[in-house]
Design a protein around this motif. Structure first.
Motif, PDB file in Angstrom:
ATOM      1  N   ILE A 262      -4.222   6.791  -5.036  1.00  0.00           N
ATOM      2  CA  ILE A 262      -4.697   5.755  -4.107  1.00  0.00           C
ATOM      3  C   ILE A 262      -3.591   5.114  -3.400  1.00  0.00           C
ATOM      4  O   ILE A 262      -3.920   4.845  -2.106  1.00  0.00           O
ATOM      5  CB  ILE A 262      -5.338   4.728  -4.896  1.00  0.00           C
ATOM      6  N   THR A 263      -2.491   4.881  -3.926  1.00  0.00           N
ATOM      7  CA  THR A 263      -1.462   4.585  -2.980  1.00  0.00           C
ATOM      8  C   THR A 263      -1.170   5.439  -1.732  1.00  0.00           C
ATOM      9  O   THR A 263      -0.774   4.979  -0.511  1.00  0.00           O
ATOM     10  CB  THR A 263      -0.110   4.329  -3.939  1.00  0.00           C
ATOM     11  N   SER A 264      -1.179   6.917  -2.132  1.00  0.00           N
ATOM     12  CA  SER A 264      -0.594   7.780  -0.947  1.00  0.00           C
ATOM     13  C   SER A 264      -1.680   7.781   0.040  1.00  0.00           C
ATOM     14  O   SER A 264      -1.316   7.943   1.167  1.00  0.00           O
ATOM     15  CB  SER A 264      -0.728   9.266  -1.619  1.00  0.00           C
ATOM     16  N   ILE A 265      -2.983   7.435  -0.423  1.00  0.00           N
ATOM     17  CA  ILE A 265      -3.726   7.405   1.069  1.00  0.00           C
ATOM     18  C   ILE A 265      -3.455   6.223   1.904  1.00  0.00           C
ATOM     19  O   ILE A 265      -3.407   6.610   3.219  1.00  0.00           O
ATOM     20  CB  ILE A 265      -5.388   7.096   0.382  1.00  0.00           C
ATOM     21  N   GLY A 266      -3.241   5.354   1.728  1.00  0.00           N
ATOM     22  CA  GLY A 266      -2.989   4.075   2.519  1.00  0.00           C
ATOM     23  C   GLY A 266      -1.518   4.380   3.232  1.00  0.00           C
ATOM     24  O   GLY A 266      -1.370   4.329   4.398  1.00  0.00           O
ATOM     25  N   ASN A 267      -0.574   4.930   2.392  1.00  0.00           N
ATOM     26  CA  ASN A 267       0.762   5.005   3.218  1.00  0.00           C
ATOM     27  C   ASN A 267       0.599   6.209   4.041  1.00  0.00           C
ATOM     28  O   ASN A 267       1.185   6.153   5.299  1.00  0.00           O
ATOM     29  CB  ASN A 267       1.703   5.714   2.023  1.00  0.00           C
ATOM     30  N   THR A 268      -0.160   7.378   3.741  1.00  0.00           N
ATOM     31  CA  THR A 268      -0.399   8.427   4.628  1.00  0.00           C
ATOM     32  C   THR A 268      -0.978   8.143   5.751  1.00  0.00           C
ATOM     33  O   THR A 268      -0.707   8.574   6.923  1.00  0.00           O
ATOM     34  CB  THR A 268      -1.269   9.575   3.963  1.00  0.00           C
ATOM     35  N   LEU A 269      -2.100   7.180   5.947  1.00  0.00           N
ATOM     36  CA  LEU A 269      -2.959   6.842   6.982  1.00  0.00           C
ATOM     37  C   LEU A 269      -2.068   6.013   7.907  1.00  0.00           C
ATOM     38  O   LEU A 269      -2.097   6.164   9.178  1.00  0.00           O
ATOM     39  CB  LEU A 269      -4.141   5.910   6.580  1.00  0.00           C
ATOM     40  N   VAL A 270      -0.963   5.056   7.375  1.00  0.00           N
ATOM     41  CA  VAL A 270      -0.232   4.470   8.227  1.00  0.00           C
ATOM     42  C   VAL A 270       0.802   5.450   8.908  1.00  0.00           C
ATOM     43  O   VAL A 270       1.301   5.317  10.022  1.00  0.00           O
ATOM     44  CB  VAL A 270       0.358   3.209   7.384  1.00  0.00           C
ATOM     45  N   ASN A 271       1.605   6.148   7.670  1.00  0.00           N
ATOM     46  CA  ASN A 271       2.521   6.986   8.246  1.00  0.00           C
ATOM     47  C   ASN A 271       2.151   7.900   9.631  1.00  0.00           C
ATOM     48  O   ASN A 271       3.162   8.293  10.308  1.00  0.00           O
ATOM     49  CB  ASN A 271       3.268   7.782   7.111  1.00  0.00           C
ATOM     50  N   GLU A 272       1.061   8.330   9.334  1.00  0.00           N
ATOM     51  CA  GLU A 272       0.645   9.489  10.568  1.00  0.00           C
ATOM     52  C   GLU A 272      -0.186   8.622  11.706  1.00  0.00           C
ATOM     53  O   GLU A 272      -0.741   9.403  12.526  1.00  0.00           O
ATOM     54  CB  GLU A 272      -0.396  10.560   9.766  1.00  0.00           C
TER      55      GLU A 272
END
Length: 439
Positions: A262-272
């Motif tokens: 779940i954490t990686s989803i939010g981080n990835t959306l912002v990072n990309e």
């Protein structure tokens, strides 16, 4: 009277309903929108009439229609009560009844007050939430419905599999359409990979533009009615951002079969840069992302699969995976050219195992992973899924985790190209398409 020739049979599900006919539990059919639940109710009505039940003993209500949509729970009860045939058992069919506030009050009252057999459909797992289950004190049975399997896809599109003889005297399977045109099994499977298993596709034919229009309608309905509107009705305001919801859907669709947190989803959306709309650059909280993912799971758009430690014999809290309910929805969201075929066939195998009644988990053994552990009351099977077993490197990679498992349960590698050998140290190498046709 229902025109039965227009309805294709879904025997796997119909036989389950028939098995529970005239038993006390409320029969609850669940699954994503447009996967065939309403048609299954009609097939059950046809079955009842063929068994001698009189049409006046059958009450059908679809809450997708305006005639019923504005009813209250009391209205539903009164409508049914007004149609009771004295001295006869009644058969009550309620399609998408959760659109009615306090619908469970009506169902429970009918169940208690009348001699009746009740069938209900719903496109959201909230239908069988803990509140409802408690309310009915366990007096319900769930029939989980999925889009078409590969076998059903062939049947719905009027394809027939026949065995034909080759020039060298061998026997192989070919697919024939209703006009007698002949296709290879692989070609038919590619069509299934492209068009998916939503039954409505059979009505418009294997036309990509029409299929995409139908999938767009399904997607929009699930997102609006089953997620955004549903949250408003329940008084919960967590699912309020349609842009974030779509981004999470796109992320999960692009990462089916991959380990996701779940954490990686939010981080990835912002990072990309996927959440940068001119204002937003902050990472959504894990709580928010979890709420959105839960809504997608509740609507049967995605399914989550947990990891199981084979040696430790326990489920793990670490990364799970998500699969999309119909591979054509991934094609619709990301474009068919963007297909990751290895994860796509993994997606197909996962749902086929669910159809066959297995509980399915990812297997972990030491630092290796088994794609699927499939268990039911009678057996356990281990599956690896890959595109081809022709390469020695691939064979070593796919066989290694299975070779580490020390029990005697069946171990199978499914692939589109199984290689020349059918058995590697007791591990079967099977053709994926042939395995799907065992259905």
């Amino acid at each position: 009277m229902i025109e039965s020739h227009k309805l294709k049979k879904r025997d796997r599900y119909l036989n389950k309903l028939i098995g529970f006919q005239d038993t006390e539990p409320v029969k609850v059919i669940t699954g994503i929108r447009r996967c065939g639940k309403s048609s299954l109710l009609k097939l059950m009505v046809i079955h009842l009439i063929e068994m001698g039940i009189q049409p006046e003993q059958i009450v059908e209500m679809s809450f997708e229609y305006n005639d019923f949509r504005k009813m209250t729970a009391d209205d539903v009860y009164a409508y049914v009560k007004n149609q009771i045939v004295s001295g006869k058992r009644m058969y009550l069919f309620f399609d998408e009844i959760r659109r009615i506030d306090a619908w469970e009050d009506a169902i429970n009252a009918l169940r208690v007050d009348l001699d009746c057999d009740i069938y209900v459909t719903g496109s959201n797992a909230y239908l069988l939430s803990s509140e409802y289950s408690t309310y009915l004190s366990g007096r319900c049975v769930e029939i989980k419905m999925l889009p078409l399997s590969f076998s059903e896809f062939l049947y719905f599109h009027d394809f027939e599999v026949r065995e034909t003889k080759s020039a060298l005297g061998g026997v192989h399977k070919q697919v024939f359409d209703k006009n007698g045109e002949q296709y290879g099994l692989r070609e038919a499977f590619e069509a299934f990979m492209l068009f998916g298993g939503m039954p409505g596709i059979a009505d418009v034919g294997l036309d990509q533009e029409k299929a995409l229009a139908l999938l767009d309608g399904i997607y929009s309905t699930v997102v609006v009615r089953d997620i955004l509107e549903r949250e408003k009705r329940r008084g919960q305001k967590r699912i309020t951002d349609p842009i974030l919801l779509r981004k999470i859907i796109m992320f999960l669709a692009d990462n089916i079969g991959s380990n996701v947190s779940i954490t990686s989803i939010g981080n990835t959306l912002v990072n990309e840069g996927l959440l940068e709309d001119g204002k937003r650059k902050s990472v959504p909280s894990a709580h928010t992302v979890q709420a959105y993912v839960n809504a997608l799971l509740e609507s049967y758009f995605f399914y989550e699969i947990k990891r199981f430690d084979i040696k430790g014999k326990e489920y793990l809290r670490t990364l799970g995976k998500y699969y999309i309910v119909d591979i054509a929805l991934k094609n619709y969201l990301l474009g068919s050219r963007n297909r990751d075929s290895s994860h796509a066939i993994e997606n197909i195998v996962y749902f086929e195992l669910l159809r066959r009644g297995y509980d399915v988990a990812i297997g972990k053994i030491d630092n290796m992973e088994v794609d699927f552990i499939a268990t039911d009351a009678n057996e356990k099977k281990y599956f690896q899924v890959t595109e081809s077993m022709n390469s020695e490197d691939v064979r070593k990679r796919e066989l290694a985790p299975l070779q580490k498992i020390r029990d005697n349960y069946e171990k199978i590698v499914l692939s589109l190209d199984p290689g020349m050998d059918g058995l590697y140290e007791g591990i079967k190498s099977e053709n994926l398409i042939e395995w799907l046709l065992e259905d």
